[in-house]
Enzyme design. Structure first.
Site, PDB file in Angstrom:
ATOM      1  N   GLU A  44       0.836  -1.209   0.000  1.00 10.48           N
ATOM      2  CA  GLU A  44       0.000   0.000   0.000  1.00 10.48           C
ATOM      3  C   GLU A  44       0.871   1.260   0.000  1.00 10.48           C
ATOM      4  OE1 GLU A  44      -2.338   0.062   3.569  1.00 10.48           O
ATOM      5  OE2 GLU A  44      -3.601   1.730   2.897  1.00 10.48           O
ATOM      6  N   LYS A 125      -8.513   2.544  -1.956  1.00 11.49           N
ATOM      7  CA  LYS A 125      -9.058   1.914  -0.759  1.00 11.49           C
ATOM      8  C   LYS A 125     -10.489   2.397  -0.521  1.00 11.49           C
ATOM      9  CE  LYS A 125      -6.856   2.564   3.207  1.00 11.49           C
ATOM     10  NZ  LYS A 125      -5.719   2.369   4.146  1.00 11.49           N
ATOM     11  N   CYS A 161      -5.724  -3.299   1.930  1.00  6.46           N
ATOM     12  CA  CYS A 161      -5.596  -3.281   3.391  1.00  6.46           C
ATOM     13  C   CYS A 161      -6.925  -3.289   4.164  1.00  6.46           C
ATOM     14  CB  CYS A 161      -4.732  -2.086   3.797  1.00  6.46           C
ATOM     15  SG  CYS A 161      -4.000  -2.256   5.438  1.00  6.46           S
ATOM     16  N   SER A 188       0.237  -2.537   7.176  1.00  5.21           N
ATOM     17  CA  SER A 188      -0.411  -3.025   8.393  1.00  5.21           C
ATOM     18  C   SER A 188       0.606  -3.050   9.529  1.00  5.21           C
ATOM     19  CB  SER A 188      -0.958  -4.427   8.123  1.00  5.21           C
ATOM     20  OG  SER A 188      -1.538  -4.982   9.276  1.00  5.21           O
ATOM     21  N   SER A 338      23.171   3.696  32.887  1.00  2.00           N
ATOM     22  CA  SER A 338      23.112   3.859  34.340  1.00  2.00           C
ATOM     23  C   SER A 338      23.516   2.608  35.094  1.00  2.00           C
ATOM     24  CB  SER A 338      21.681   4.215  34.743  1.00  2.00           C
ATOM     25  OG  SER A 338      20.851   3.067  34.610  1.00  2.00           O
ATOM     26  N   GLY A 339      23.692   1.508  34.379  1.00  2.00           N
ATOM     27  CA  GLY A 339      23.894   0.233  35.053  1.00  2.00           C
ATOM     28  C   GLY A 339      22.587  -0.500  35.285  1.00  2.00           C
ATOM     29  N   ILE A 341      18.526  -1.820  34.160  1.00  3.23           N
ATOM     30  CA  ILE A 341      18.055  -2.703  33.097  1.00  3.23           C
ATOM     31  C   ILE A 341      17.535  -1.936  31.880  1.00  3.23           C
ATOM     32  CG2 ILE A 341      15.785  -2.926  34.185  1.00  3.23           C
ATOM     33  CD1 ILE A 341      17.662  -5.603  32.167  1.00  3.23           C
ATOM     34  N   ASN A 413      14.976  16.020  40.006  1.00  2.71           N
ATOM     35  CA  ASN A 413      14.813  16.320  38.586  1.00  2.71           C
ATOM     36  C   ASN A 413      16.040  17.017  38.006  1.00  2.71           C
ATOM     37  OD1 ASN A 413      12.265  15.220  38.258  1.00  2.71           O
ATOM     38  ND2 ASN A 413      11.198  17.118  38.745  1.00  2.71           N
ATOM     39  N   GLU A 442       7.026   3.263  33.676  1.00  5.43           N
ATOM     40  CA  GLU A 442       7.496   4.526  34.242  1.00  5.43           C
ATOM     41  C   GLU A 442       6.761   5.705  33.635  1.00  5.43           C
ATOM     42  OE1 GLU A 442      12.290   3.613  34.810  1.00  5.43           O
ATOM     43  OE2 GLU A 442      11.593   5.023  33.282  1.00  5.43           O
TER      44      GLU A 442
END
Lengths: 585, 585
Positions: A44, A125, A161, A188, A338-339, A341, A413, A442
């Site tokens: 498309e 379409k 589509c 899609s 930052s170490g 995850i 902050n 977060e």
């Protein structure tokens, strides 16, 4: 029965690069000819890229698309490829008088059939999606034609589509008008588990249309969206015949046995059909070649192996980063390490996407950073070979604190913002794209600093819940080769380290519990009563709704990243900022 | 003929505050009764606020709107106001089976007639706007009913906002079904010069409907939108009878002489009419009171004085700031004061909006700041009495430069970012809303620092071209009282002062020339050829298109501000980020 070898061009167009996409069309058509294909089908809006958003409303853009379509048809013939018919999506315009409420220029999400140097059929379409990430009532007017071209004795119909996803329209007309094959160009976007839905849908529509169905999807990242390929062919009974790979460009060739056309072709070549959705569709029949091809030995159909669910998500994230970098013309990325995850996974995704030599990491310890924050980050750098530098932030933070007095959250902050500024400064100086490392849990709860950790051009894991972040890290480490992510980054307790002994659980519930609630509240839009009825703890529901609603304001300012679930933040969750609606708590 | 005293409630609802808006409805209805009105009309979606964006897709929100409508009808009767009919906009739902592509819950942009404790008639907007700032195909399904209620012998029909702007639909049905008055609740955002268009439109539709038309608009700021009021009444010939003030809440009362209804009321009370747009509309007739009121001495109609064009824009900007602050629950604002015209105008708008005692300014001189940057800023502080503090940035910038080496643009951006961070830190510490001070010319051409001067919650002049910034400053200084803006801020040459002897004209064309080109390229979406044909210098066209296109990426991350022209940035100009389309240069 008649034979046809069809080539599905599972390609990765670039939005706006009409000349480049046309070049790809010629190149891939040449490859399809080399493979002995009788028909090649592109996705498309391939010629313009998809979704082109407000570009489709610009006259010069629409004119370039239409002109390029004719030019590329002529060029294919000039280069000896004119006998191989090409179906391709492009941007066209309906011949409608302007009126209030109609998009400027009456754009069409169109498809054309190119043959022997000419555009021999056009359609557009019919069903326009206008939910989730789609705004197509804003951009397009509805198509009302169904082309059926006869190719080597087989009638081939073209739909687009969304025409598969809704009832009535082109598919129901194919059922009445008759065809041996329905080809469907698609754009899609990937969502978790969408591949299962897609196969079931194609099977159902093939049965409804009474013919085989060839579904070709684009692949690659486009801003917030990732297209996963997964092109496929089902027969008239809905049984899967062949299926392309996921998240990879591929010229996917399949041999089919299809019924010879029974309809007599003559004048008039146009017929009107009730589309069973309150509209009328005109069938436009075109003869390309009446006689079946000489019988040949078909190649065995290919069904590519499926990725498991975590692999799918990981590939989507890698694809998103790779194409955002490439399509925006960046050579490299930069991110803070930052170490923890989140930044470890983000760095790994980036290294897999563009190679570790193009990934620049910055370790920015503060007075509150733990020892392992540096050692874990250094261990990741060592394992992956990404670039790294250390920039301590303590003196800069002190310089701010000398001028203004800050306490509590404002002081926390500030540290996040100093880091964000360092990354943006290095980005300005060296041309790297800044990646942010925040996850969906977060961001949904506002556990993030505006212009701090949220400052950057692309947010690879912004649509990944924290519990999935861990699973992806484990999945990636289980792949062949050196596990790229230090085990300690996966197993240690998460902390923002913006004050002494801070833990995520000081402010947030356990992530498994939180994420299940976020899925229902953010992705499924459930209200408070529904959430409690679904088994969530009433007190937690109250707390989390409050956090998520208060975080709305920040979210509107958050930069784009990939989309992998039915709902994410920002554009998908359009809530007014000055909004006093609160779930009754 | 029969007499009616109608009250148009030109009010300022808060999005999401259903309970608060209901309270306002009761209070204003009581005031209308006190003024002897026979009918009171509130704006579109008054009960929920408008536009409520994705909130309308949330079940609990729609249910609260519907329940509150019945409750408020009952409460009006309980409080002795039941005999005064109220027309009010609210969020309802159509009774439709869910289907793909239909918004969740089939929401309706509805209006109801409340009388004697009950909801006696309901309708919903038939034409849904889906262009510019409007996304209503995303949010609503189409209404297909036209209520005509007989009030003191006069037939009163109800249509909604966009139903006036498009051909066919409710207005054409009124013409056939017959009515003495058409009342139209609106949520019609301000745009420059829209008031002239609005009056002409109402006049044309009144003639078409063959009856008087009462148009009630909301007033106030809602995120990026500002509603300007400007409610009005025209007679059946289209002549203006009465017109309310702009940008001010007002219960606007007008006495009308209207034809008595000729239609016999009986069973059935429903009739179907061709709406001349391919749809059918059902007229629902309701009898409230058959006999005309006793003749009374009408009050003379009021036509409020019109603001001139600059005054309109200034009021729109002040309204935007005032309501963004109030509706978001802020008590005060903070902004950087550079001595230049943009921050001077922004501070003045803020002081006019919420009072100088709630405006906090920060003077942040750098090593490149000129002497007059401080003295001009101090002069503004002295004239207006806003709060001020001085925070030099030189030491903070040095602390950064000690850790990383920065040159050129990166070093310039660093200064802007240190200032942005100081403002955000003070905002976090003290709760002020940060106002940014960038104008539309700068933002369009990318003459702005991401996370620097563009960091903040609201951007009062983001939709004001620089040449208009100067005009507004002069206009404001010409108003009664002490001229708030130092003349030197208006007359001196603009400079960002981020390097020695910097001038805006180092990077940008003269603003008068630039702004005229930006109007055509950004607001009117002209392509290169059109721009040159319109008389713009080809070389400048090339340069400016390049600047604007390159600035797109930043724009997607820019915070909301008011909207005063047909097109602004961000949400209105949705271009894909990874987009390779460039005008042929």
């Amino acid at each position: 029965m008649a034979q046809l070898r069809i080539a599905l061009a599972q390609t990765n167009p670039v939005v706006g690069d009409i000349a480049g996409n046309a070049e790809t069309l010629v190149e891939w058509t040449r490859r399809a000819a080399g493979r002995g294909a009788h028909l090649v089908v592109f996705p498309e809006m391939f010629l313009t890229g998809y979704p082109a958003e407000d570009l489709v409303l610009r006259s010069s853009f629409a004119e370039a698309s239409i002109a390029t379509l004719s030019e590329v048809a002529a060029r294919l013939a000039d280069e000896g490829l004119g006998d191989l018919p090409v179906v391709v999506g492009y941007l066209d315009r309906a011949d409608l008088a302007p009126r209030v409420g109609q998009p400027k220029g009456a754009p069409l999400d169109a498809a054309a059939v190119l043959h022997r140097g000419r555009v021999v059929a056009k359609s557009a379409k019919h069903h326009l999606p206008n939910y989730g990430v789609f705004d197509e009532y804003r951009y397009f007017v509805r198509g009302d034609r169904l082309p059926i071209f006869r190719l080597h004795g087989v009638d081939v119909a073209v739909a687009l589509c969304e025409d598969l996803w809704q009832e009535g329209g082109p598919v129901s007309v194919v059922a009445e008008a008759g065809a041996g094959l329905l080809v469907v160009p698609n754009g899609s976007p990937y969502e978790t588990n969408k591949d299962d839905v897609r196969l079931e849908l194609c099977a159902r529509r093939a049965r409804e249309a009474g013919c085989a169905l060839a579904y070709v999807n684009m692949v690659g990242g486009q801003d917030e969206l990732v297209f996963d390929g997964d092109s496929l062919v089902v027969d008239a009974s809905g049984a899967l015949v062949a299926r392309a790979s996921q998240f990879r460009e591929e010229l996917f060739v399949t041999d089919l046995e299809l019924p010879e056309a029974a309809v007599e072709l003559g004048e008039p070549s146009h017929d009107s059909y009730d589309a069973h959705d309150g509209t009328v569709i005109t069938v436009e029949r075109v003869l390309l070649s009446a006689d079946p091809v000489e019988p040949y030995e078909p190649e065995p159909p290919v069904v590519a192996e499926r990725l498991d669910d975590l692999a799918e998500v990981y590939h989507a994230l890698v694809t998103g980063v790779r194409d955002y970098v490439r399509k925006n013309g960046f050579k490299s990325v930069i991110l803070g390490l930052s170490g923890g995850i989140d930044s470890a996974l983000t760095a790994t995704i980036a290294a897999d996407a563009i190679g570790p030599e193009r990934v620049h990491t910055v370790l920015m310890p503060s007075r509150y950073s733990s020892d392992h924050s540096i050692t874990d980050a250094e261990e990741l750098v060592r394992r992956q070979g990404v670039n790294a530098q250390v920039v301590p932030i303590a003196d800069i933070v002190s310089a701010f604190e000398k001028e203004i007095a800050l306490t509590g959250l404002a002081a926390e902050n500030l540290q996040a913002r100093v880091r964000g500024m360092l990354l943006m400064s290095l980005s300005n100086e060296h041309g790297h794209l800044v990646l942010t490392t925040g996850n969906k849990s977060e961001l949904a709860t506002g556990y993030s600093t505006l212009y701090g950790d949220s400052a950057g051009g692309y947010a690879p894991i912004k649509d990944v819940l924290k519990s999935v972040v861990w699973k992806l890290a484990e999945w990636r480490n289980a792949q062949p080769g050196v596990p790229p992510i230090p085990e300690n980054s996966i197993t240690k307790e998460p902390s923002a380290e913006l004050r002494p002994d801070q833990r995520d659980t000081d402010s947030l519930p356990q992530y498994e519990v939180l994420d299940s609630l976020l899925r229902d509240y953010v992705e499924r839009d459930m209200g408070r009563d529904e959430l409690i009825a679904a088994g969530h703890d009433p007190e937690l529901v109250t707390k989390v709704i409050r956090m998520v609603d208060l975080a709305e304001y920040k979210r509107r300012q958050y930069p784009p990243g990939p989309k992998i679930t039915p709902k994410n933040f920002g554009r998908d969750r359009r809530l007014p900022i000055t909004n006093r609606w609160r779930e009754r708590l």
